[in-house]
Enzyme design. Sequence first.
Site, PDB file in Angstrom:
ATOM      1  N   CYS A  24     -51.224  14.834 -11.378  1.00  0.00           N
ATOM      2  CA  CYS A  24     -50.167  15.528 -12.124  1.00  0.00           C
ATOM      3  C   CYS A  24     -48.853  14.846 -11.798  1.00  0.00           C
ATOM      4  CB  CYS A  24     -50.168  17.026 -11.819  1.00  0.00           C
ATOM      5  SG  CYS A  24     -49.854  17.469 -10.102  1.00  0.00           S
ATOM      6  N   ARG A  30     -50.504  21.584  -9.961  1.00  0.00           N
ATOM      7  CA  ARG A  30     -51.763  21.553 -10.724  1.00  0.00           C
ATOM      8  C   ARG A  30     -52.864  20.711 -10.089  1.00  0.00           C
ATOM      9  NH1 ARG A  30     -48.928  19.387 -15.934  1.00  0.00           N
ATOM     10  NH2 ARG A  30     -47.666  18.523 -14.242  1.00  0.00           N
ATOM     11  N   ASP A 140     -47.418  22.376 -17.229  1.00  0.00           N
ATOM     12  CA  ASP A 140     -46.756  22.352 -15.923  1.00  0.00           C
ATOM     13  C   ASP A 140     -46.178  23.746 -15.622  1.00  0.00           C
ATOM     14  OD1 ASP A 140     -45.200  21.894 -13.742  1.00  0.00           O
ATOM     15  OD2 ASP A 140     -44.142  20.171 -14.590  1.00  0.00           O
TER      16      ASP A 140
HETATM   17  P1  4NP Z   1     -47.137  19.535 -10.632  1.00  0.00           P
HETATM   18  O1  4NP Z   1     -45.817  20.404 -10.872  1.00  0.00           O
HETATM   19  O2  4NP Z   1     -46.916  18.234 -11.372  1.00  0.00           O
HETATM   20  O3  4NP Z   1     -48.218  20.349 -11.236  1.00  0.00           O
HETATM   21  O4  4NP Z   1     -47.264  19.342  -9.147  1.00  0.00           O
HETATM   22  C1  4NP Z   1     -44.525  19.911 -10.646  1.00  0.00           C
HETATM   23  C2  4NP Z   1     -44.026  19.879  -9.377  1.00  0.00           C
HETATM   24  C3  4NP Z   1     -42.737  19.431  -9.156  1.00  0.00           C
HETATM   25  C4  4NP Z   1     -41.953  19.032 -10.209  1.00  0.00           C
HETATM   26  C5  4NP Z   1     -42.456  19.064 -11.493  1.00  0.00           C
HETATM   27  C6  4NP Z   1     -43.753  19.500 -11.707  1.00  0.00           C
HETATM   28  N1  4NP Z   1     -40.621  18.598  -9.992  1.00  0.00           N
HETATM   29  O5  4NP Z   1     -39.914  18.338 -10.972  1.00  0.00           O
HETATM   30  O6  4NP Z   1     -40.198  18.503  -8.822  1.00  0.00           O
END
Ligand code: 4NP
Length: 172
Positions: A24, A30, A140
């Site tokens: 991700c 995720r 997300d």
């Molecule tokens: P992930 O979610 O990709 O599912 O781990 C996110 C975690 C952090 C960020 C964006 C999405 N961020 O912008 O820091």
Amino acid sequence: MANTEKSSSAHLFHVKPIRVLFVCLGNICRSPLAEIIVQGQAEKKDVREQFTFASAGTGDWHVGRPADVRSAQTASQHGLDLSQHRAQQITANKINDWDWFVAMDDDNRSNLLAMGVPENRLLMMRQFETDSAISLDVPDPYYGGTEGFEDAYVMLCDNADHILDYLLNQRG
Ligand code: 4NP
């Protein structure tokens, strides 16, 4: 005893594990959930020994940090433990550590392709869902409420078996 039997049969057939990286953006919401859900499903199907599972983000902001507390809570509500998770980043020099990449959304997929991941080793987490009208993204949940994490959990569970079956079939 069971462990001894399993490792000796793996040795007997020289079975190399299928190395699968769930990807991700941040590797805190995720993909860590995807990793433990698919791993748990592999245990239920008694095929865990055939795989190496891990997860990573295309971004580096959270490297070394634990899973988002909302992901960890969602996991623990379903009997899964994310407490040992530490975020890592996938970079071009690590592509050949993995046989397969499973992207959570289309941005993750584009980022992996741009990094040099071959298209024939790249899956979308939801690509085997039968309803072609739906988006193939696991959205997300980072900027939303806790319900987004439960939604992600359900989507990941619905697809864990499809992904495992596909990967086992590919090996033949
Ligand atoms: P992930 O979610 O990709 O599912 O781990 C996110 C975690 C952090 C960020 C964006 C999405 N961020 O912008 O820091």
